[in-house]
Scaffold this motif. Structure first.
Motif, mmCIF file in Angstrom:
data_model
loop_
_atom_site.group_PDB
_atom_site.id
_atom_site.type_symbol
_atom_site.label_atom_id
_atom_site.label_comp_id
_atom_site.label_asym_id
_atom_site.label_seq_id
_atom_site.Cartn_x
_atom_site.Cartn_y
_atom_site.Cartn_z
ATOM 1 N N VAL A 398 0.839 -1.205 0.000
ATOM 2 C CA VAL A 398 0.000 0.000 0.000
ATOM 3 C C VAL A 398 0.870 1.249 0.000
ATOM 4 C CG1 VAL A 398 -1.537 1.383 1.461
ATOM 5 C CG2 VAL A 398 -2.076 -1.009 1.002
ATOM 6 N N ILE A 399 1.917 1.273 0.810
ATOM 7 C CA ILE A 399 2.824 2.429 0.842
ATOM 8 C C ILE A 399 3.467 2.631 -0.531
ATOM 9 C CG2 ILE A 399 4.992 3.292 1.813
ATOM 10 C CD1 ILE A 399 4.216 1.883 4.432
ATOM 11 N N THR A 400 3.859 1.542 -1.168
ATOM 12 C CA THR A 400 4.474 1.621 -2.488
ATOM 13 C C THR A 400 3.499 2.181 -3.507
ATOM 14 O OG1 THR A 400 5.838 -0.298 -1.921
ATOM 15 C CG2 THR A 400 5.679 0.281 -4.248
ATOM 16 N N ARG A 401 2.252 1.736 -3.431
ATOM 17 C CA ARG A 401 1.222 2.254 -4.327
ATOM 18 C C ARG A 401 0.976 3.751 -4.062
ATOM 19 N NH1 ARG A 401 -2.911 1.214 -8.416
ATOM 20 N NH2 ARG A 401 -4.164 3.093 -8.255
ATOM 21 N N MET A 402 0.933 4.147 -2.780
ATOM 22 C CA MET A 402 0.776 5.565 -2.438
ATOM 23 C C MET A 402 1.841 6.408 -3.127
ATOM 24 S SD MET A 402 0.245 5.604 1.678
ATOM 25 C CE MET A 402 -1.156 4.879 2.530
ATOM 26 N N ARG A 403 3.080 5.959 -3.009
ATOM 27 C CA ARG A 403 4.196 6.719 -3.575
ATOM 28 C C ARG A 403 4.091 6.787 -5.090
ATOM 29 N NH1 ARG A 403 9.235 6.671 -0.477
ATOM 30 N NH2 ARG A 403 10.318 6.812 -2.460
ATOM 31 N N ALA A 404 3.741 5.669 -5.728
ATOM 32 C CA ALA A 404 3.685 5.639 -7.183
ATOM 33 C C ALA A 404 2.569 6.520 -7.728
ATOM 34 C CB ALA A 404 3.494 4.200 -7.668
ATOM 35 N N GLN A 405 1.464 6.572 -7.025
ATOM 36 C CA GLN A 405 0.301 7.312 -7.519
ATOM 37 C C GLN A 405 0.331 8.785 -7.140
ATOM 38 O OE1 GLN A 405 -3.443 5.752 -6.161
ATOM 39 N NE2 GLN A 405 -4.658 7.074 -7.485
ATOM 40 N N LEU A 406 0.742 9.081 -5.895
ATOM 41 C CA LEU A 406 0.537 10.426 -5.377
ATOM 42 C C LEU A 406 1.785 11.097 -4.827
ATOM 43 C CD1 LEU A 406 -2.782 9.487 -3.607
ATOM 44 C CD2 LEU A 406 -2.600 10.915 -5.626
ATOM 45 N N GLY A 407 2.824 10.339 -4.526
ATOM 46 C CA GLY A 407 4.073 10.938 -4.088
ATOM 47 C C GLY A 407 4.022 11.706 -2.791
ATOM 48 N N PRO A 408 3.473 11.140 -1.707
ATOM 49 C CA PRO A 408 3.475 11.873 -0.435
ATOM 50 C C PRO A 408 4.903 12.126 0.031
ATOM 51 C CG PRO A 408 2.916 9.561 -0.074
ATOM 52 C CD PRO A 408 2.921 9.776 -1.556
ATOM 53 N N PRO A 409 5.184 13.308 0.584
ATOM 54 C CA PRO A 409 6.558 13.611 1.009
ATOM 55 C C PRO A 409 6.998 12.835 2.234
ATOM 56 C CG PRO A 409 5.078 15.414 1.570
ATOM 57 C CD PRO A 409 4.284 14.462 0.743
ATOM 58 N N LEU A 410 6.054 12.208 2.932
ATOM 59 C CA LEU A 410 6.390 11.459 4.139
ATOM 60 C C LEU A 410 5.336 10.376 4.349
ATOM 61 C CD1 LEU A 410 8.338 11.609 6.753
ATOM 62 C CD2 LEU A 410 6.392 12.714 7.850
ATOM 63 N N HIS A 411 5.775 9.195 4.810
ATOM 64 C CA HIS A 411 4.826 8.136 5.170
ATOM 65 C C HIS A 411 5.348 7.454 6.428
ATOM 66 C CE1 HIS A 411 7.819 5.872 2.833
ATOM 67 N NE2 HIS A 411 7.522 6.635 1.803
ATOM 68 N N GLU A 412 5.192 8.162 7.534
ATOM 69 C CA GLU A 412 5.717 7.698 8.811
ATOM 70 C C GLU A 412 4.919 6.509 9.350
ATOM 71 O OE1 GLU A 412 7.718 10.337 12.388
ATOM 72 O OE2 GLU A 412 5.965 11.061 11.332
ATOM 73 N N LEU A 413 3.601 6.706 9.531
ATOM 74 C CA LEU A 413 2.690 5.645 10.000
ATOM 75 C C LEU A 413 3.223 4.994 11.270
ATOM 76 C CD1 LEU A 413 1.997 4.151 6.469
ATOM 77 C CD2 LEU A 413 0.515 5.692 7.751
ATOM 78 N N ASN A 414 3.437 5.823 12.273
ATOM 79 C CA ASN A 414 4.128 5.417 13.496
ATOM 80 C C ASN A 414 3.362 4.406 14.346
ATOM 81 O OD1 ASN A 414 6.688 6.514 13.702
ATOM 82 N ND2 ASN A 414 5.948 8.500 14.380
ATOM 83 N N TYR A 415 4.134 3.631 15.116
ATOM 84 C CA TYR A 415 3.666 2.836 16.247
ATOM 85 C C TYR A 415 2.462 1.946 15.917
ATOM 86 C CZ TYR A 415 6.707 6.032 18.721
ATOM 87 O OH TYR A 415 7.795 6.757 19.123
ATOM 88 N N GLY A 416 2.659 1.070 15.017
ATOM 89 C CA GLY A 416 1.569 0.157 14.704
ATOM 90 C C GLY A 416 2.050 -1.021 13.899
ATOM 91 N N GLY A 417 1.615 -1.096 12.658
ATOM 92 C CA GLY A 417 1.987 -2.214 11.825
ATOM 93 C C GLY A 417 1.387 -3.505 12.342
ATOM 94 N N PRO A 418 1.912 -4.635 11.901
ATOM 95 C CA PRO A 418 1.330 -5.918 12.305
ATOM 96 C C PRO A 418 1.434 -6.191 13.799
ATOM 97 C CG PRO A 418 3.399 -6.233 11.126
ATOM 98 C CD PRO A 418 3.030 -4.785 10.969
ATOM 99 N N ILE A 419 2.421 -5.589 14.472
ATOM 100 C CA ILE A 419 2.616 -5.892 15.896
ATOM 101 C C ILE A 419 1.398 -5.476 16.707
ATOM 102 C CG2 ILE A 419 3.990 -5.326 17.931
ATOM 103 C CD1 ILE A 419 6.425 -5.107 16.063
#
Length: 638
Positions: A398-419
């Motif tokens: 999803v992050i890769t798709r975000m970058r390819a489509q829209l180019g956000p300058p930052l994708h931190e998405l802190n403190y989460g993920g699968p854990i």
């Protein structure tokens, strides 16, 4: 994918690989000692600095020694290699992992009871438990190059290096499978690659560096940075306060004080980057930033004491990401089934791709098997391992798709993920202590996704498609960069820690990552065993449903300009620093397009590239000066 065999030459690969170790040292110094890590942004300023400098040298070579000059494809090969080397050396890859190796053993005390809680579950082959080895690491004034230090660190470094290499290889294989759909079928715009693409054209003799608007933008951003840098050393020199105003300080009474820290920063390079973001996303960025603030104010108004964490932003964010994962793979299901069917029946197996589809699918399969064996050997429960990595690679895609489509300058998405997703859904009572302990070590690539390698791989394939580079050789160059970059990153951080001392007052990350991982997360998980966290799961559901709603509105109504991707991204901590600059660039771009049209937009592009280059080049130069002379300097970002 066009493969003309140009650009990815052996000399370009060698140049890129040679630059990785000093680049890793630069990153480690800025990340751990002086602050201002280059790896927070989607586009790495250290890489832009190096490639711009190399491009300028290349222009000189074209005039006086043309046979030594590099083609655009060769300059881009160096760019790609440095991106991959920077990604693995970043704070949210090897940078954080190094700080976790010995932290639980060094800081274990009878009071915190870590010995009985989890030390016995930490695999010795993945950590450093000998305090004789760790003493100089934490106290400094020593050298890493003693043979007994090197031997002690070699085993865990090799194991973790293999793990990271396989992890990134699986990402490469996923990118190979998705490349054609995103690049050729959907023709995504890839905003992030516009700067290196235009810049390296100059290496072939284009008029990029002769554009007046470029130098006006460069002069404004570079001049501001130079003035603020001089003010840093000589306070009598005036400065331009680009990050000194906090709107939140004017809201001191309830419920409005719930908005908290709300800075108005106008970084020139962010205004430049924002110009290349599609208008709907830049609007959605600052809209959702204020939307999140409104939720905090609403919580204060309602006085939700039964929900002390309202609005549970991390749960909403990862619910939104899970929703985007579902949407991504549901909309791609026919394409993916087609790829699998063609592989099974031997048709269209991707001979024109960087890696054949059959090889990519086998790579994913065996890569997942190796990651599973590694995790199981380290103590994780077998049933949780595939769930963990499916969620992780889903978010990565999803992050890769975000970058390819829209180019956000930052994708931190802190403190989460699968854990945290797994912990909220299953509860720590259903996850045994060895599993939770390995979750703490896997925190190094899940705490934040700022320097994620996967988007850079896909962008490299797009650069190859645009310039006719050999995609297969570029794939080899990227994995070679990872193979060199991982040990280079370990060396850089270990060298610095043995000289400076991890516990000798360095930046927050030197000890803070370990404190948060073991002293906060793991200790609390094991002391307070829980079942399913109904509140967090509910807010995850709210985030997912809201994302489905936003996507439905966007696909059915042309006038709907709010983009669902901005909903999770706008909650990033560093969005506080970014939102106002993105708002400014959105206003400027809107005015230009409405009153001047597409022609005026294109004419203004060099000016905004100049804003980026001016801050990156002058700020990068001061950063290097700080590293060479071991002094603090003005940090233009973060």
């Amino acid at each position: 994918m066009v493969q003309k065999g140009r650009g990815v030459s052996w000399r370009a690969i060698v140049i890129g690989l040679i630059l990785i170790p000093p680049n890793s040292y630069w990153i480690a110094q800025r990340s751990m000692v002086w602050g201002g890590s280059p790896t927070y942004m989607s586009i790495f300023y250290n890489v832009i600095f190096c490639v711009t400098f190399l491009t300028l040298l290349n222009l000189i070579a074209r005039k006086f020694a043309e046979r030594f000059a590099l083609a655009q494809g060769e300059l881009l090969t160096v760019y790609v290699i440095l991106c991959m080397g920077t990604a693995v050396a970043g704070l949210d890859m090897v940078g954080m992992l190094v700080t976790l190796f010995g932290h639980p053993f060094w800081f274990a005390t009878p009071e915190n009871e870590w010995q009985s809680l989890f030390l016995k579950y930490i695999p010795k082959w993945l950590s450093i438990s000998d305090k004789g080895i760790l003493t100089e690491y934490y106290e400094g004034e020593s050298s890493f190059y003693a043979i007994f230090y090197i031997k002690a660190w070699l085993k865990p470094v090799l194991w973790w290096s293999g793990f990271i290499f396989v992890l990134i290889f699986v990402m490469l294989c996923i990118n190979v499978i998705m490349r054609k759909r995103w690049t050729e079928n959907e023709k995504l715009s890839y905003p992030i690659i516009q700067l290196p693409l235009e810049m390296t054209k100059a290496g072939g003799g284009s008029g990029f560096f002769s554009n007046k608007l470029l130098w006006i933008g460069f002069g404004i951003a570079g001049g501001m940075n130079m003035l603020n840098s001089l003010h840093f050393f000589y306070p009598t020199i005036p400065s331009i306060p680009i990050r000194d105003f906090n709107l939140g300080s004017y809201f001191v009474e309830k419920p409005w004080n719930a908005i908290g820290w709300t800075p108005l920063h106008f970084y020139p390079f962010l205004i430049g980057l924002g110009y290349f973001i599609p208008l709907d996303l830049s609007f959605s960025y600052w809209f959702f930033y204020l939307f999140w603030k409104a939720q905090f104010v609403a919580g204060s108004i309602m006085g939700l004491r039964s929900l002390p964490g309202f609005p549970y932003p991390y749960a909403q964010v990862y619910g939104a990401l899970m929703g985007l994962v579902v949407i991504l793979f549901w909309t791609s299901r026919k394409y993916l089934f087609g790829v699998i069917k063609n592989v099974l029946y031997g048709q269209e197996t991707g001979e024109d791709e960087p890696i054949r589809y059959r090889t990519a699918i086998l790579g994913i399969t065996f890569g997942m098997l190796l990651l599973t064996l590694f995790s199981y050997k380290a103590g994780m429960s077998l049933w949780i391992i595939p769930i963990f990595f499916v969620i992780y690679f889903g978010i990565s895609t999803v992050i890769t798709r975000m970058r390819a489509q829209l180019g956000p300058p930052l994708h931190e998405l802190n403190y989460g993920g699968p854990i945290h997703v797994i912990r909220w859904i299953f509860g720590t009572r259903r996850l045994n202590a060895p599993t939770l302990t390995m979750f703490s070590y896997y925190w190094f690539f899940n705490r934040s996704y700022t320097c994620h390698p996967m988007p850079h791989q896909l962008e490299a394939f797009k650069l190859a498609e645009r310039t006719g580079m050999d995609g297969r050789r570029l794939s080899f160059a990227m994995m070679a960069a990872i193979a060199v970059g991982i040990p280079a990153a370990f060396w850089a951080y270990l060298h610095i820690f043995y000289v400076e001392g991890a516990a000798s007052g360095l930046g927050w990350h030197a000890l803070g990552s370990g404190r948060h991982t073991f002293g906060h997360n793991l200790q609390n998980w094991l002391n307070q065993l829980s079942l399913t966290d109904g509140v967090h799961v509910s807010f995850m559901g709210i985030g997912m449903v809201f994302t489905f709603f936003l996507m439905t509105m966007r696909t059915r109504f042309l006038w709907w300009s709010i983009h669902p991707i901005a909903y999770p991204l706008a909650r990033d901590y560093n969005m506080n620093r970014m939102w106002f600059a993105i708002f400014i660039s959105w206003v400027i771009k809107t005015v230009i397009l409405r009153h001047g049209g597409l022609k005026s937009y294109r004419k203004a592009v060099p000016f905004f590239i100049g804003l980026i280059l001016g801050e990156f080049m002058i700020g990068g130069a001061w950063s290097i000066i700080g590293v060479i002379f071991g002094i603090p300097v003005y940090v233009f970002w973060h």
